[in-house]
Scaffold this active site. Structure first.
Site, PDB file in Angstrom:
ATOM      1  N   HIS A 123     -15.457 -21.214 -13.915  1.00  0.00           N
ATOM      2  CA  HIS A 123     -13.989 -20.763 -13.781  1.00  0.00           C
ATOM      3  C   HIS A 123     -13.633 -20.106 -14.975  1.00  0.00           C
ATOM      4  O   HIS A 123     -12.531 -19.762 -15.413  1.00  0.00           O
ATOM      5  CB  HIS A 123     -13.068 -21.861 -13.757  1.00  0.00           C
ATOM      6  CG  HIS A 123     -13.403 -22.969 -12.737  1.00  0.00           C
ATOM      7  ND1 HIS A 123     -13.393 -22.598 -11.141  1.00  0.00           N
ATOM      8  CD2 HIS A 123     -13.739 -24.284 -12.168  1.00  0.00           C
ATOM      9  CE1 HIS A 123     -13.664 -23.242 -10.424  1.00  0.00           C
ATOM     10  NE2 HIS A 123     -14.005 -24.522 -11.210  1.00  0.00           N
ATOM     11  N   HIS A 155     -13.192 -23.549  -5.754  1.00  0.00           N
ATOM     12  CA  HIS A 155     -14.813 -23.789  -5.649  1.00  0.00           C
ATOM     13  C   HIS A 155     -14.911 -23.266  -4.128  1.00  0.00           C
ATOM     14  O   HIS A 155     -15.931 -23.881  -3.626  1.00  0.00           O
ATOM     15  CB  HIS A 155     -14.754 -25.312  -5.712  1.00  0.00           C
ATOM     16  CG  HIS A 155     -14.324 -26.099  -6.698  1.00  0.00           C
ATOM     17  ND1 HIS A 155     -13.112 -26.699  -6.770  1.00  0.00           N
ATOM     18  CD2 HIS A 155     -14.556 -26.226  -7.981  1.00  0.00           C
ATOM     19  CE1 HIS A 155     -12.686 -26.941  -8.138  1.00  0.00           C
ATOM     20  NE2 HIS A 155     -13.883 -26.827  -8.700  1.00  0.00           N
TER      21      HIS A 155
END
Lengths: 336, 336
Positions: free
Chosen positions: A62, A224
């Protein structure tokens, strides 16, 4: 799978080693190279004496979240797990200790089951070592209630606002209870929703996280690649942005005269050219409702590997939050 | 083609409108919305009296280049063309005029035939309006001599270093000849080379700019997807980075004791996780040769739409260039 990596196993450590070298003097990465201890990231100078420490963490993939936000006015330490995998308590404990300048530590946790559990364990262990820790859980994603890795709403890009604003509160000298209260005010007032055009590929999996057709997009995607609200045919930026902004505005109950921060976040594979188009459309929808966009952020700050897509985050502002948002910040990924 | 756009025709104007709104108070975008004049971007406050003005421009699709670099310590105006298309002289002339604070203007032009011709025409026209203009041409790409749109080497990510350092020279009060001399020193000392894993898609074309297999990459790619040096099987980050860094080091004749800026640039679709891996590998290769990496930049600053890939730029430093690189900069895309 084509990626600029040496191997899936080394991806996170190699990236952190590059990050440490590129930002030497600003950050320090522990547990890589010859240091065989747990992996965590701190400011180069260590904890600031008398200041509340801020720690966040979560799975890698991320970036720049969270390590890119370590520095003056934001985080004191960050804990990167494996790709899309919660960091272990073993990693979190030394980060909490390293961030403690004697005034306690606020842990900022995105709402994923693994993160919650491992932070809880770590906080208990750190408290046994006499580190006072308060915790705030970020759950800004309005797309779904409960999900693949979550009970309740997921924590996504709103985390940047929590880290920035709580970081400014700590920097101005607020005590732990006050920093936590500010962080909770941000959590209460921030909502997000995202869209995916393509899927990212987790290195050790080697194929895209989900299948999506050439003519469809996923509204309400998680960071995700978890399922969102619905799969729909591809549509114009105006239409897609409307599908992101309307649920956010409804959930926040925004009305005429409200002032907000509007943050359009790229998922990693979407260029700025497109993010600014989404920003313009989102802003127009807010202004149509009489909402003033008083602060803005546009860029790829909470990504999902190379996923193409974007999210829209809206934070309800008040004079205190505006002042704290505006306060100086000097980190690898955010500085003003 | 899946993109967050309303239509290919509106892509650049919509993106600039969002950019203008997100950075209101910092930049001003002319020629969009109700203003039917030519499109160009200036600082919100206009030219700085007595300071040499800096103007750059080129096709869109490389964001944040160039408009993202308008602000204190960098550019005074930027001129975005259509995607991968040179801006017209009509656009460049008012940008040169708007950037003139009475001390003349330096035009920073990437070496593409269309850019060179249109800037030349614009400079002649601006000089007829009594704007003194000097020009510097950036040609840092060592991959190929001559290319699809270029006679001689192409101008790529090294442009960021030219704009930053010349901007700092102008900000400290250098006159036009001195700012030009600093810019030329950067041009003489900066070299780049890139790699593509995937191709970007020009919106109005609707399909990827080139075909590339799932198992191959293009070494020496241009920022418009122009052919590079060779198509090779995909390889490790270490091997790919070696193929980028070695030609750059050779061309610069780097030797033991040299100090450099190392800039690893993302092409738009590559996440930071991978860019830091490339950075670490590139740095190791430089250090093996005894070269000191004294300054660093990692991020997607000169992109090629959503292309996956990266480039490595190395700038030979001296004390003056280090000081100018470190000088404060406040633009939408680069600030310290």
């Amino acid at each position: 799978m084509k990626k600029l990596l040496d191997s899936p196993e080394r991806a996170v450590a190699d990236s952190l080693a590059g990050f440490a070298a590129a930002h030497a003097g600003e950050v320090e990465v522990h547990g890589i190279g010859e240091d065989a201890g747990p992996v965590f990231v701190t400011r180069a100078g260590g904890a600031v004496s008398g200041k509340v420490g801020l720690v966040s963490g979560g799975g890698s993939g991320h970036e720049p979240l969270h390590a890119g936000f370590v520095g003056d006015g934001m985080l004191d330490a960050a804990v990167p797990g494996a790709v899309f995998t919660s960091p272990t308590a073993d990693q979190i404990v030394p980060a909490l200790q390293a961030a403690d300048g004697g005034a306690g530590v606020l842990a900022i946790v995105k709402n994923y089951t693994g993160d919650i559990l491992n932070f809880e364990t770590a906080v208990e262990l750190a408290e046994m070592e006499d580190v006072e820790v308060a915790t705030v859980v970020v759950n800004d994603d309005v797309a779904v209630e409960d999900s693949l890795y979550t009970a309740g709403r997921r924590g996504v890009a709103g985390t940047v606002a929590v880290e920035k604003i709580a970081g400014a509160a700590a920097a101005r000298g607020d005590d732990l209870a006050a920093v936590k209260a500010v962080a909770e005010k941000v959590v209460a007032g921030v909502r997000s929703m995202g869209v995916a055009l393509t899927a990212g590929t987790v290195p050790h999996v080697g194929k895209p996280g989900f299948d999506i057709g050439d003519d469809e997009i996923e509204i309400g995607i998680g960071i995700h690649g978890e399922p969102g609200r619905r799969r729909v045919p591809k549509a114009s930026a105006t239409e897609v942005t409307r599908q992101l902004v309307e649920p956010v505005m409804s959930d926040l109950n925004l009305t005429q005269g409200d002032r907000v921060l509007l943050f359009v976040n790229g998922m990693g594979g979407t260029p700025l050219l497109e993010l600014y188009v989404v920003y313009g459309r989102a802003r127009a929808l807010l202004e149509e409702r009489g909402v003033t966009v008083a602060r803005s952020l546009v860029g790829s700050y909470v990504t999902s590997l190379e996923m193409q897509g974007a999210s829209v985050t809206v934070l309800r502002l008040d004079p205190e939050l505006e002042e704290l948002w505006d306060a100086p910040v000097r980190t690898p990924a955010l500085r003003w």
